[in-house]
Design an enzyme around this catalytic site. Structure first.
Site, mmCIF file in Angstrom:
data_model
loop_
_atom_site.group_PDB
_atom_site.id
_atom_site.type_symbol
_atom_site.label_atom_id
_atom_site.label_comp_id
_atom_site.label_asym_id
_atom_site.label_seq_id
_atom_site.Cartn_x
_atom_site.Cartn_y
_atom_site.Cartn_z
ATOM 1 N N ARG A 290 0.988 -0.997 -0.040
ATOM 2 C CA ARG A 290 0.016 0.016 0.034
ATOM 3 C C ARG A 290 0.846 1.040 -0.148
ATOM 4 N NH1 ARG A 290 -2.123 0.060 5.414
ATOM 5 N NH2 ARG A 290 -0.688 1.629 5.817
ATOM 6 N N HIS A 294 -3.218 4.553 5.444
ATOM 7 C CA HIS A 294 -4.470 3.898 5.534
ATOM 8 C C HIS A 294 -5.488 4.611 4.789
ATOM 9 C CE1 HIS A 294 -7.774 1.538 7.126
ATOM 10 N NE2 HIS A 294 -8.273 2.801 7.670
ATOM 11 N N TYR A 305 5.696 5.004 10.778
ATOM 12 C CA TYR A 305 5.635 3.573 11.174
ATOM 13 C C TYR A 305 6.361 2.726 10.082
ATOM 14 C CZ TYR A 305 1.350 3.394 7.838
ATOM 15 O OH TYR A 305 0.771 3.799 6.791
ATOM 16 N N GLU A 461 -22.867 -18.101 14.450
ATOM 17 C CA GLU A 461 -24.102 -17.164 14.166
ATOM 18 C C GLU A 461 -23.597 -15.926 13.126
ATOM 19 O OE1 GLU A 461 -25.698 -19.416 17.507
ATOM 20 O OE2 GLU A 461 -23.713 -18.327 16.911
ATOM 21 N N ASP A 486 -30.786 -14.160 22.302
ATOM 22 C CA ASP A 486 -29.737 -13.608 22.842
ATOM 23 C C ASP A 486 -28.339 -13.845 21.876
ATOM 24 O OD1 ASP A 486 -30.320 -13.256 26.264
ATOM 25 O OD2 ASP A 486 -31.434 -14.634 24.887
#
Length: 734
Positions: A290, A294, A305, A461, A486
């Site tokens: 990259r 970011h 960094y 889930e 839940d």
């Protein structure tokens, strides 16, 4: 760190020693480049250059972008190679940094396999339109695919087969669902989940992979390892360097490929695709870089960094310069031919930019007329409702002597009816394909007729709800069982960040026909983590419809309406209703209850009472006793609890007569719908109310296991009766 070489990679000793035999390095051979069709090589240059010019324009005009700008400069070759290897019916689900995936899949789709940019003087109109619409969406304009609702991080071109989601890793389970749709339909399509190295540590990655591996779905998990999660290195976030070894835990093949070379990626994706169709999922780690931080227009070194030396080293592998140079060196293209293709890309982006921007008094600006009209703000939030239906299907009355059906039987038979009549419907959830119908017997009838479409999932889930969304986006209609309410919190990202929002953020252009069933566990001693009432939680997200059936016949009518609505719908089931019987409606198992159609269960003029589900069965005997004392309650079952389906007018008309409102529900007070209902209606009701609205709920505690404590926590008959008496008397005094 591994060294990028044209022939492949050099790995740390543990990988060379074969400790992970399912992981292999993909080596691009000279003959791979030579044997690639020349038109494909030309399209690779064209798409690389288009992405680069497109994102350079955005970086140079970053002030025109409302929101973050996650550029993919440096990573383009991954998307280009992938898109050129895929077929038009294949799907890509990508993450927040996905301009390259969006543009690459669009151009691959709209240009087609025969387009040769070396020989073309212009590009097809559909391709130029796609680029313009993508730029418009990133800038938040009405001409964008989502009408400006999604912007840079939420892009979708459903015809071309690509969508992006801003949640890190959020698209991975969705891609598994797209693969599931292909498998259930018997097609040879493949789904690709494209994500960064940081996403490989999130639960959605593991749940999406678990599901795809368990069912051997045709999914490629494409991990773009650009070495940093924002500013943190891969080793810092994982403890190792080679992300591909994650596949070993799933006994899944993995390929590591040079992500700076589009043809290397194309060949690796081609191999992975063949495996995915025949044998199930594959993980590809594409090593790439990259260039920028970011988000925004600054390099990573500006934030200290990484070093400028590292950035200079990687700039020598820039695919936009290195790849055309290889073609020229190999005699596969000339410099003038490359310049011609790059020129096509430049003109394409310039055309799109000119269509959306102009020079203003203080520099470049977006053309004001292109911003969306605020009057369209609510468009696409939820679907239009039910289709026009024959009157006979709306007949909920029962003839004398009609067959009786239990609430539990109504669940099973209605699910089976949909599975039987619609091949796009399937059921999935934990244990639904086992134990003769799952934990609650709900799939018993469907298992008899179509066991191949009743799928027991892993315990994941978030993974299987996301897979349901992916299949729904592809036009299928999943019925997903979440065993207890839940457990919806385990799937909160997919339920609320995705299912609720997809239709809206993609401009209302895609239905999400997903039905989620949950069964409450009151009076079973299951305790605090199995016994909540989920209605108010789901009602916080306006993309959901919520149905709360109170009887067996009501269940049939609401379930059928839920399936016909083509929206995400939650159906709440209470096990305490399971054995209660009701007469079958005249419309039979195809009975439909429309939206905004509250049911008047008792007539009265002294006060209005709303109740649903099991609470309604508690209320009715009390209301009947009070009638003998001269207090006549107008009892309404709202049926639909979401703000779009809720019958406001029925409640307003009733309160206009009675001057009082009581809401009775089985939830703890903090989880009750009553507060939202009062907020929704108060402006309309205020002029009619002679006493404040009253809410009757259980105690504001989580459900204890102890039997006497549980009884103490639940809704009480005495509280209901007291509330009705006091409210009716207060209304009379006024």
């Amino acid at each position: 760190m591994a060294t990028h070489l044209e022939r492949g990679f050099e790995f740390p000793p543990h990988l060379r020693a074969g400790d992970y035999p399912n992981v292999r390095t993909f080596h691009l051979r000279p003959e791979d480049l030579i044997s690639t069709p020349r038109a494909t090589l030309g399209r690779a240059v064209l798409v690389l250059a288009t992405i680069r010019f497109f994102e350079r324009w955005l970086i140079d005009h970053v002030d025109l972008v409302h929101g973050p700008l996650h550029s993919s400069i440096g990573q383009e070759a991954v998307a280009v190679g992938m898109s050129l290897a895929l077929r038009p019916t294949d799907r890509i689900t990508a993450s927040h940094r996905a301009h390259h995936h969006m543009l690459a899949k669009q151009l691959a789709y709209y240009l087609g396999d025969e387009f040769d940019p070396f020989a073309a003087d212009d590009l097809p109109e559909r391709a130029t339109t796609a680029v313009w619409r993508t730029l418009s969406e990133i800038l938040g304009l009405s001409g964008g695919m989502g009408g400006g609702r999604g912007g840079s991080m939420h892009l979708a071109d459903f015809e071309a087969g690509v969508l992006t989601t801003a949640i890190v890793g959020g698209g991975i389970p969705i891609a598994s669902g797209e693969g599931l749709a292909a498998r259930l339909r018997g097609t040879s399509a493949v789904a690709v989940a494209a994500f960064g190295d940081g996403a490989a540590s999130i639960g959605a990655f593991h749940e999406g992979v678990s599901l795809a591996r368990a069912w051997n779905l045709p999914v490629i998990f494409l991990l773009e390892n650009n070495l940093y999660s924002v500013a943190t290195t891969v080793r810092e976030t994982t403890g190792f360097d080679d992300m591909a070894i994650r596949a070993a835990g799933y006994d899944m093949p993995a390929i590591v490929v040079d992500g700076m070379n589009p043809i290397a990626v194309l060949e690796a994706i081609g191999e992975a695709r063949a495996h995915a169709v025949a044998d199930g999922p594959v993980l590809i780690e594409a090593r790439t870089y990259r260039v920028y931080h970011h988000s925004g227009p600054l390099p990573g070194s500006a934030f200290r960094y990484r070093s400028k030396d590292e950035e200079r080293e990687w700039s020598g592998r820039d695919p936009l310069s290195a790849f055309p140079a290889r073609l020229i060196e190999a005699g596969l293209a000339t410099q003038p031919e490359v310049d011609h293709v790059v020129g096509l890309a430049r003109r394409l982006v310039e055309h799109a930019a000119a269509a959306v921007s102009e020079e203003g008094p203080e520099g470049p600006r977006i053309r004001p007329a292109l911003f969306p009209d605020v009057a369209t703000l609510h468009d696409g939030m939820i679907g239009p409702g039910l289709p026009e239906l024959p009157t006979a299907l709306l007949d909920g009355a029962s003839d004398e002597g009609a067959d009786e059906i239990t609430y539990g039987m109504a669940i099973s038979r209605t699910i089976a009816r949909w599975v039987e009549r619609d091949p796009e419907v399937f059921v999935m959830g934990i244990e639904v394909g086992h134990m003769g119908g799952g934990a609650f017997g709900a799939t018993k009838a469907a298992l008899v007729g179509h066991p191949e479409r009743v799928l027991s999932t892993p315990i994941c889930e978030n993974g299987f709800v996301g897979a349901g969304i992916g299949a729904a986006v592809q036009g299928m209609h999943p019925i997903v069982e979440i065993m207890y309410p839940d457990f919806a919190l385990e799937a909160a990202d997919q339920l609320f960040n995705h299912a609720a929002k997809l239709r809206y953020m993609y401009g209302g252009r895609r239905e999400v026909p997903l039905l989620v069933r949950v069964a409450t566990a009151r009076r079973r001693g299951y305790g605090p983590q199995h016994s909540c009432d989920p209605a108010a939680l789901f009602a916080l997200f306006p993309g959901w419809r919520i149905a709360a059936p109170s009887t067996a016949s009501e269940y049939i009518g609401l379930f059928n309406a839920a399936m016909l609505s083509r929206d995400p719908v939650l159906i709440i089931e209470d096990h305490r209703l399971a054995t209660l019987t009701a007469a079958m409606p005249r419309a039979g198992i195809d009975y439909v209850i429309p939206l905004r159609s509250a049911r008047r269960v008792r007539n009265g003029n002294d006060l209005t009472v709303l109740a649903w589900g099991y609470a309604l069965t508690r209320l009715l005997p009390i209301a009947d006793r009070l009638r003998e004392a001269g207090i006549h309650a107008d009892v309404l079952d709202p049926r639909w609890l979401d703000q779009h389906g809720f019958d406001r007018q029925a409640v307003v008309d009733s309160v206009a007569r009675t001057g009082a409102l009581v809401i009775v529900e089985d939830a703890m007070r903090s989880h009750s719908m009553g507060g939202q209902i009062v907020d929704l209606l108060l402006r309309d009701l205020f002029g009619y109310l002679r006493t404040p609205p009253c809410r009757v709920t259980g105690e504001d505690v989580f459900m204890p296991v102890s039997d006497p404590l549980e009884l103490g926590a639940l809704l009480k008959d005495d509280d209901i009766e007291t509330a009705l008496l006091e409210t009716a008397r207060a209304a009379r005094r006024r």
